[in-house]
Design a protein around this motif. Sequence first.
Motif, PDB file in Angstrom:
ATOM      1  N   LEU A 175      33.757  42.796  47.465  1.00  0.00           N
ATOM      2  CA  LEU A 175      34.417  43.962  47.554  1.00  0.00           C
ATOM      3  C   LEU A 175      35.753  44.219  47.546  1.00  0.00           C
ATOM      4  CD1 LEU A 175      33.653  47.091  47.736  1.00  0.00           C
ATOM      5  CD2 LEU A 175      33.672  46.698  50.170  1.00  0.00           C
ATOM      6  N   LYS A 176      36.712  43.308  48.288  1.00  0.00           N
ATOM      7  CA  LYS A 176      38.068  43.341  48.034  1.00  0.00           C
ATOM      8  C   LYS A 176      38.475  43.101  46.882  1.00  0.00           C
ATOM      9  CE  LYS A 176      40.211  41.259  51.665  1.00  0.00           C
ATOM     10  NZ  LYS A 176      40.351  40.144  52.674  1.00  0.00           N
ATOM     11  N   GLU A 177      38.053  42.127  45.974  1.00  0.00           N
ATOM     12  CA  GLU A 177      38.501  41.737  44.812  1.00  0.00           C
ATOM     13  C   GLU A 177      38.226  42.656  43.849  1.00  0.00           C
ATOM     14  OE1 GLU A 177      37.480  38.247  41.295  1.00  0.00           O
ATOM     15  OE2 GLU A 177      36.757  37.958  43.565  1.00  0.00           O
ATOM     16  N   ALA A 178      36.803  43.530  43.897  1.00  0.00           N
ATOM     17  CA  ALA A 178      36.785  44.648  43.022  1.00  0.00           C
ATOM     18  C   ALA A 178      37.804  45.733  43.253  1.00  0.00           C
ATOM     19  CB  ALA A 178      35.343  45.202  43.387  1.00  0.00           C
ATOM     20  N   LEU A 179      38.092  46.190  44.286  1.00  0.00           N
ATOM     21  CA  LEU A 179      39.160  47.176  44.651  1.00  0.00           C
ATOM     22  C   LEU A 179      40.577  46.621  44.207  1.00  0.00           C
ATOM     23  CD1 LEU A 179      37.909  48.290  48.226  1.00  0.00           C
ATOM     24  CD2 LEU A 179      37.777  49.237  46.161  1.00  0.00           C
TER      25      LEU A 179
END
Length: 269
Positions: A175-179
């Motif tokens: 999720l952090k990578e996507a954001l």
Amino acid sequence: MFYIYSKEKKSRLAFTVNLTADEVMQFMEGNLFLDYPELTPSQYVVIERNEAFKYPTYDEATNTIREMTREELIEEDIEVQLAPGEYIEDKKLKVVPQPSSYHTWNIVSHEWDIDMNGVKKTFKHKFQAILLEKLFGSFEYKGKVFQMRDYDEINFIRVKIALDIASETTDIEVLKEALHDLEIVVTSDLEEKLKNVMKSGKLKEFLKSLNTKWRLQDNSVADISLGDINQVYLKWILKVITAQNKYTAIFIEIEKAKTVEDLEKIEWD
């Protein structure tokens, strides 16, 4: 310089005198016909000008020489440049009005021809240009003007896919990578909130509230929520569908048209 013309409808240049008026007085005692005693001055017109007439004619009303009019040239069988819609019959100039700007002049039949298939292509191109403007023109959403060129759609799609995928993940690192790809900085506080909404099953709604940087039509950059980005993209998709449906209807009208008048009545409302 002096030009001496005969008093005839199709006037002839009898001779010229390459002198000024003062020089004529000085060297010819004011007599331009000094070297032509066989000519009768009353049968000629003296014109002082810089160049000869191309098609001189004697104007009895004004007792002077002027250029022939087009009608006079035609009467004298002198070739004239004809404009589209003009032709000569019995030494008279005939003019046929052009029915529309799409008609072309047939110099053989002396009629205005029209290629309706070609005209229809012109109208199709006209409305295709309007269609493209509808598809890729800028539009406003919540007071901000967005641009939608072909490469802008890729950015909208990227956000939508990233948001859909991120909202379904259970891995905080993914999720952090996507954001991060969406240029959203995940602080420790934001990471904690993400973990909490993931547990509560409200991740997607929370993600929609997050802002990302977005370039607007005037090249300024604004903070836009991911939810609004999706709404803008949906608005554009609906706009595309509407525009394409309208063009399809216009295309059918163009195909059915029988005359230029029919085509000119077609409008993009």
